[in-house]
Design an enzyme around this catalytic site. Structure first.
Site, PDB file in Angstrom:
ATOM      1  CE1 TYR A 123      41.249 -29.223 -70.475  1.00  0.00           C
ATOM      2  CE2 TYR A 123      40.993 -29.433 -72.743  1.00  0.00           C
ATOM      3  CZ  TYR A 123      40.492 -29.519 -71.691  1.00  0.00           C
ATOM      4  OH  TYR A 123      39.194 -30.219 -71.627  1.00  0.00           O
ATOM      5  NE  ARG A 172      37.904 -22.102 -71.807  1.00  0.00           N
ATOM      6  CZ  ARG A 172      37.245 -22.716 -72.667  1.00  0.00           C
ATOM      7  NH1 ARG A 172      35.769 -22.966 -72.465  1.00  0.00           N
ATOM      8  NH2 ARG A 172      37.595 -23.659 -73.655  1.00  0.00           N
ATOM      9  CE  LYS A 178      39.228 -26.340 -72.761  1.00  0.00           C
ATOM     10  NZ  LYS A 178      38.097 -27.267 -72.308  1.00  0.00           N
ATOM     11  CD  GLU A 202      30.980 -28.764 -67.422  1.00  0.00           C
ATOM     12  OE1 GLU A 202      31.032 -27.734 -68.207  1.00  0.00           O
ATOM     13  OE2 GLU A 202      31.863 -28.625 -66.283  1.00  0.00           O
TER      14      GLU A 202
HETATM   15  N1  PDD Z   1      35.744 -29.721 -73.934  1.00  0.00           N
HETATM   16  N2  PDD Z   1      32.317 -28.424 -70.381  1.00  0.00           N
HETATM   17  C1  PDD Z   1      33.287 -29.163 -70.459  1.00  0.00           C
HETATM   18  C2  PDD Z   1      33.697 -29.962 -69.124  1.00  0.00           C
HETATM   19  C3  PDD Z   1      34.394 -29.307 -71.375  1.00  0.00           C
HETATM   20  O1  PDD Z   1      35.440 -29.888 -71.350  1.00  0.00           O
HETATM   21  C4  PDD Z   1      34.191 -28.517 -72.783  1.00  0.00           C
HETATM   22  C5  PDD Z   1      35.005 -28.395 -73.947  1.00  0.00           C
HETATM   23  C6  PDD Z   1      32.808 -27.584 -72.760  1.00  0.00           C
HETATM   24  C7  PDD Z   1      32.642 -26.661 -73.779  1.00  0.00           C
HETATM   25  O2  PDD Z   1      33.769 -25.877 -73.892  1.00  0.00           O
HETATM   26  P1  PDD Z   1      33.880 -25.038 -75.130  1.00  0.00           P
HETATM   27  O3  PDD Z   1      32.745 -24.332 -75.862  1.00  0.00           O
HETATM   28  O4  PDD Z   1      34.966 -23.871 -74.955  1.00  0.00           O
HETATM   29  O5  PDD Z   1      34.510 -26.062 -76.146  1.00  0.00           O
HETATM   30  C8  PDD Z   1      32.234 -27.578 -71.517  1.00  0.00           C
HETATM   31  C9  PDD Z   1      36.945 -29.674 -74.992  1.00  0.00           C
HETATM   32  C10 PDD Z   1      36.450 -29.392 -76.254  1.00  0.00           C
HETATM   33  C11 PDD Z   1      37.571 -30.732 -74.811  1.00  0.00           C
HETATM   34  O6  PDD Z   1      38.190 -30.878 -73.436  1.00  0.00           O
HETATM   35  O7  PDD Z   1      37.997 -31.546 -75.678  1.00  0.00           O
END
Ligand code: PDD
Length: 288
Positions: free
Chosen positions: A32, A51, A153, A186
């Site tokens: 996703y 990605r 992801k 993270e």
């Molecule tokens: N979350 N790390 C994890 C585990 C995440 O799920 C996310 C994003 C990020 C930050 O990625 P980005 O900058 O591309 O949003 C880091 C999204 C927003 C979610 O699952 O809703």
């Protein structure tokens, strides 16, 4: 009622249906993205597409969609949902699962069609670039208990969900995670940055963390604005003693953390570097 996209059709979200035999449902077998859009403009669209392509390749799922097909979906969802989300801060969720099989069998089946799903939802307003007005974050800490492929992801998010719940149930905003060597990986849905001796530090990309698009944009924008950044191991001890801590994600952009496990970060107020970083990010975010 918001409009969603499912396998080539636009329909009310509440009417969207998939099979219970969908491998996304049975195994979390899918990829996703969440693309932040402000006033109709997607942020980091190409990077989100890269990605997604890498994640799908890692799982050997063939979506049959090109980035321009997805851009059409994102644009249509923004148009169709504008009146339902008047703030103009919209997240577009894109999802590709391997599809529905006729039996539950672990191996990847041949000849099934992927399930393509997307919907729009209201994002919280982005952080205000003002030390006195921004909503600062309070977080907890936990040892990272997720799998060894956190760079993908994947829609299999139970580990993240459990870590997020840990902070949410005590009224906190996030859980920052560290590995068995006490190194920060993270947070459950964000990347982590710290300011140490005036320099910005964030853990390097590997299998332990998602390559966040906000992180990527920040790592380009900050040095251009004269802020020194280092992708290197960040220890738990360093995090606890940092001058500033930030979380980055599609919805939080760059948000300051002022409390970790009940202990203030420095003086417990958002820092000057955070403000400079957010300003630098805001300068480039629509062209990133
Ligand atoms: N979350 N790390 C994890 C585990 C995440 O799920 C996310 C994003 C990020 C930050 O990625 P980005 O900058 O591309 O949003 C880091 C999204 C927003 C979610 O699952 O809703």
């Amino acid at each position: 009622m918001t409009t969603a996209y499912l396998n080539g059709e636009y329909l009310p979200l509440t009417e969207a249906r998939i099979s219970p035999m969908d491998r996304g449902f049975l195994f979390g077998d899918g990829i996703y993205e969440v693309i932040p859009c402000h006033q109709g403009k997607p942020i980091g669209f190409d990077a989100h597409m890269s990605r997604m392509r890498e994640g799908l390749a890692a799982l050997d799922i063939h979506s049959g969609m090109t980035p321009s097909d997805w851009l059409e979906v994102v644009t249509a969802l923004l148009e169709k949902n504008t009146s339902f989300i008047p703030s103009g801060y919209i997240g577009v969720y894109l999802h590709v699962s391997r599809g529905a099989d006729t039996r539950r069998f672990h191996a990847y089946p041949k000849d099934i069609s992927p399930t393509l799903f997307a919907f729009a939802f209201e994002l919280a307003p982005p952080p205000t670039p003002d030390i006195n007005k921004v909503r600062p974050l309070k977080v907890s800490l936990a040892q990272d208990k997720r799998w060894q492929r956190c760079n993908i992801k994947s829609t299999s998010l139970l580990g993240n969900v459990m870590h997020y719940q840990h902070s949410h149930q005590t009224g906190l905003d996030e859980t920052i995670l560290y590995n068995a060597s006490n190194e920060i990986t993270e947070a459950s849905s964000c990347n982590v940055f710290a300011v140490i001796d005036g320099k910005v530090v964030t853990p390097p990309l590997d299998h332990q963390l998602l390559p966040g698009i906000t992180r990527q944009i920040a790592l380009k924008a900050l040095p251009e604005a004269g802020i020194e950044c280092h992708e290197r191991v960040l220890t738990l001890e360093e995090l606890k003693g940092a001058d500033e801590v930030w979380l980055t994600s599609a919805s939080k952009e760059i948000s300051p953390v002022v409390e970790i496990e009940g202990q203030m970060v420095a003086d417990g107020r958002p820092g000057k570097r955070w403000l400079q970083a957010l300003q630098a990010f805001n300068q480039v975010k629509f062209s990133a």
